[in-house]
Design an enzyme around this catalytic site. Sequence first.
Site, mmCIF file in Angstrom:
data_model
loop_
_atom_site.group_PDB
_atom_site.id
_atom_site.type_symbol
_atom_site.label_atom_id
_atom_site.label_comp_id
_atom_site.label_asym_id
_atom_site.label_seq_id
_atom_site.Cartn_x
_atom_site.Cartn_y
_atom_site.Cartn_z
ATOM 1 N N SER A 36 0.827 -1.200 0.000
ATOM 2 C CA SER A 36 0.000 0.000 0.000
ATOM 3 C C SER A 36 0.869 1.262 0.000
ATOM 4 C CB SER A 36 -0.952 -0.047 1.199
ATOM 5 O OG SER A 36 -2.002 0.874 1.068
ATOM 6 N N ASP A 148 -5.866 -4.602 -1.203
ATOM 7 C CA ASP A 148 -4.716 -4.072 -0.464
ATOM 8 C C ASP A 148 -3.817 -5.181 0.083
ATOM 9 O OD1 ASP A 148 -3.101 -2.722 1.605
ATOM 10 O OD2 ASP A 148 -4.502 -1.058 1.329
#
Length: 268
Positions: A36, A148
């Site tokens: 991320s 993610d």
Amino acid sequence: MGLALSGGFARGIAHLGVLRCLQEHGVPIDCISGTSAGALAGVAFASGLPFDYIVREAGAIRFGNFGQWRFSHMGLASNRRLESYPRDHFGITNFEDLKIPLAISATDLITGHPVFFTTGPVGPPLRASCAYPGLFQPVEYQGHLLVDGFVSAAVPVEGVRLLGATVVIAVFLEAEKMDRPHSIVDVIGRSFSLVRLQADAAWRTRADVVVLPTVHEFAWDDFARTADLVAAGERAALEALPRIQAILQPSAAPDHTQSSKSTSTAND
């Protein structure tokens, strides 16, 4: 020497301070793995561009640079704009353009396993790595339905191991303190932070040094506080420096079977 960088939205800017401090003190950074915001910090640093430029770009980021509110049954927003961010801001299109090897982690939503990308276009894996579940829509790429990276690899130690790292510094960014959530983003973020705390043990046992910048006072969108975030990363790295230098000594090579791990936390 590999660095594994966690996510954290704006708090990911602290990774730049850690990287800068290690570089200035002669610690070799041979490869990086990011999840991320850690993936974006990794792309920025590995681009080889001047640090001051990277910090200015970080301070200018706002939600609109990477997100668009587009309600659907798969998410509240799209982060498609993030695909072109490395090219537009760092001149990076492919992993092969980077000066330092990088692995970007994302999570296969079907299998639940982490997927690491190290070659080819940077944009799609970066977008997938930042596709926060519930907020951003999943990304379909190379036969995977991706979200993610933090879901399966909160701190992607395995990514730098895949790139050949024998010594790993893990940098973890804690979530901000929150008495009561005020938005759907707060609710989602707080919920996943609680889940992530339960998964701490796995990645910690695979890292040689754990660096914990004190960033709990920063909100998820505190991009305007870039200078403070960089300073927090630098303080944490400086505190960890003696441990890192000791590991780098030939006589103190890490024993992954029985050596104890070290943790450094930067305090205000």
